[in-house]
Design an enzyme around this catalytic site. Structure first.
Site, PDB file in Angstrom:
ATOM      1  N   SER A 286       0.868  -1.323  -0.135  1.00 42.09           N
ATOM      2  CA  SER A 286      -0.121  -0.054   0.211  1.00 42.09           C
ATOM      3  C   SER A 286       1.139   1.058   0.094  1.00 42.09           C
ATOM      4  O   SER A 286       1.828   1.555  -0.773  1.00 42.09           O
ATOM      5  CB  SER A 286      -1.112  -0.079   1.313  1.00 42.09           C
ATOM      6  OG  SER A 286      -1.755   1.206   1.221  1.00 42.09           O
ATOM      7  N   HIS A 313      -2.655  -0.991  -3.380  1.00 42.55           N
ATOM      8  CA  HIS A 313      -3.910  -0.037  -2.934  1.00 42.55           C
ATOM      9  C   HIS A 313      -3.782   1.130  -3.913  1.00 42.55           C
ATOM     10  O   HIS A 313      -2.864   2.020  -3.596  1.00 42.55           O
ATOM     11  CB  HIS A 313      -3.974   0.250  -1.532  1.00 42.55           C
ATOM     12  CG  HIS A 313      -4.293  -0.888  -0.674  1.00 42.55           C
ATOM     13  ND1 HIS A 313      -3.942  -0.980   0.667  1.00 42.55           N
ATOM     14  CD2 HIS A 313      -4.650  -2.160  -0.906  1.00 42.55           C
ATOM     15  CE1 HIS A 313      -4.075  -2.097   1.158  1.00 42.55           C
ATOM     16  NE2 HIS A 313      -4.724  -2.794   0.251  1.00 42.55           N
ATOM     17  N   ASP A 410      -4.115  -5.056   6.039  1.00 38.70           N
ATOM     18  CA  ASP A 410      -4.569  -5.842   4.756  1.00 38.70           C
ATOM     19  C   ASP A 410      -3.633  -6.868   4.353  1.00 38.70           C
ATOM     20  O   ASP A 410      -2.482  -6.429   4.301  1.00 38.70           O
ATOM     21  CB  ASP A 410      -5.070  -5.005   3.834  1.00 38.70           C
ATOM     22  CG  ASP A 410      -5.797  -5.826   2.636  1.00 38.70           C
ATOM     23  OD1 ASP A 410      -6.508  -6.752   2.833  1.00 38.70           O
ATOM     24  OD2 ASP A 410      -5.675  -5.336   1.195  1.00 38.70           O
TER      25      ASP A 410
END
Length: 467
Positions: A286, A313, A410
């Site tokens: 991310s 992301h 995540d």
């Protein structure tokens, strides 16, 4: 508590007003000044020394990318880029992330109050994370300084632990900040035996000094850190695996409408490497990911015997620009994934923004990309957990999972599920090279990581394990 000081940079007076109002909805932040272009921004950073900068990407006289380079060189601090959704703005944003920007948000639509509020929430969240990381880094530095200044007491002979092959390696010369960095400087392993499904064990985190507050850690990493001759270069790397192929090697775009300027792909070319596929690598990242992916993918050789599926992301459209950019650096064919693509060796597939990506097995025994519009997971679509979860039933494949820099958690939960299912080839980026040590930390804390490595060592070691 004195609010954090923010410099807002944008050539539009209207947009400067909108961004300033959004920032000051949080009492922790105060807009100390604004600038109309990159040149003025560089001067005001030097003069005012703000805590954080929001930077428009496209501006006259000096654009945001050039200003970012100068700021990171002279006065490194968190910079959040504001990007338009036009093609040029997206390309510049990807370059800015490579150049050290903390993160980016797209500019809000001035005709939509809902969109403005949504962008404001994302901006304030990023700003809070950036400040939290800076404070944690400063606290760790202060702790390390105190430890260095403390008088050294030689241990009694009987208190020195005996050395054995299963003990962690000695602290590297020069030392690092605190126990955590000493353990994570190189590969952290319970055992130094070769990793197999029988011998790999999760890293024991009980010996690590956890910070008092859960969160991530911001670090400004100089652009040269990812260069082969940069200061973070590993002392030893497997040369055969990391040697880049000749730059003149023709690259193919494995998807219809692939990277502009590359040869078209015939049906025979597209199918090459599909039959006999027995290995797969899945990667999640991310904040700080575009830069990490560049460092990672440029060290994977063209003959790598497994496809690589990646969740970064990122909003829709930006992932295509990211894939095109990474394709220029990597010996692999890097592309934005499309529905139904058959995975092949020598290729990397990036999940498109706005879609979850899964790997499925076809009736013919091949492995394909499946894109879905299911609800966001862990606040993200695409989600790393969704990708990792799709690998669980694919037990005919040798699966490898990697988590690199990023906010949040995540990917950690499903990496744990993969580990519990017997998959021992699990990697996490160590804190020393993460822009934000959130996602990797979450995986380490679940004790499902077999290798904790600084960024520059992940690809070489992965190549060794896979090959």
């Amino acid at each position: 508590m004195k609010p954090y000081q923010v410099l807002v940079v944008d050539d539009s007076a209207f947009m400067r007003k909108i961004i300033s109002d959004l920032i000051e909805k949080d009492a922790e932040f105060q807009v100390t000044a604004t600038a109309v272009n990159g040149r003025e921004a560089v001067d005001k950073v030097k003069e005012l020394q703000p805590d954080l900068v929001t930077m428009d990407v496209e501006m006259p006289e000096m654009n945001g990318l050039e200003a970012l380079k100068r700021i990171m060189l002279d006065h490194p601090l968190p910079v959040i880029m504001l990007s338009g959704i036009n093609e040029e703005g997206m390309k510049e944003t990807i370059l800015a992330l490579e150049g050290g920007a903390f993160d980016f948000i797209r500019k809000p639509s001035i005709s939509s109050a809902h969109d403005i509020n949504s962008v404001g929430e994302s901006l304030r969240e990023q700003m809070k994370e950036a400040m939290l990381e800076r404070e944690r880094r400063e606290a760790r530095s202060a702790s390390a300084l105190l430890a260095a200044e403390a008088p050294s007491v030689p241990p009694k002979p009987e208190s020195v632990p005996s050395q054995s092959p299963t003990k962690p390696a000695d602290k590297p010369a020069g030392g690092f900040e605190g126990t955590t960095n000493r353990l994570l400087h190189r590969e952290t392993r319970i055992s130094q035996a070769p990793v197999t499904s029988d011998t790999a064990k999760p890293v024991d985190i009980k010996s690590l000094n956890k910070p008092a507050r859960q969160g991530d850690r911001f670090k400004v990493i100089p652009p040269e850190a990812n260069r082969a001759d940069g200061p973070f270069k590993a002392s030893s790397e497997p040369k055969a695996e990391t040697r880049a192929p000749d730059a003149s090697r023709p690259k193919t775009a494995a998807a219809a409408g692939g990277v502009p300027g590359t040869p078209s792909v015939t049906g025979r070319e597209r199918k090459s490497g599909v039959k006999g596929l027995d290995k797969l690598v899945a990667v999640g990242c991310s904040t700080g990911g575009p830069r990490a992916l560049k460092a990672f993918l440029e060290k994977i050789p063209a003959d790598f015997p497994a496809p690589i599926v990646i969740v970064q992301h990122m909003p829709p459209n930006f992932t295509k620009s990211l894939a095109q950019r990474l394709n220029t650096f990597s010996p692999l064919d890097v592309m934005e994934a499309e529905q139904g693509m058959i995975l092949r060796k020598g290729a990397a597939y990036i999940a498109p923004g706005g879609y979850h990506m899964k790997v499925t097995e076809t009736a013919s025994g091949q492995f394909a990309i499946s894109l879905t519009k299911e609800e966001a997971r862990n606040g993200h679509r695409p989600s790393v957990d969704t990708l990792f979860e799709s690998l669980l039933p694919l037990d005919s494949l040798e699966r490898h999972a990697v988590i690199m820099t990023g906010m949040g958690s995540d990917g950690a939960k499903m990496m744990k599920s993969l580990y519990d299912a017997g998959i021992r080839s699990t990697f996490a980026e160590s804190e020393e090279t993460c822009v934000v040590y959130g996602m990797p930390r979450s995986a380490v804390e679940l004790q499902c990581v077999s290798y904790i490595l600084p960024l520059q060592d992940i690809a070489p070691r992965l190549v060794q394990v896979v090959k």
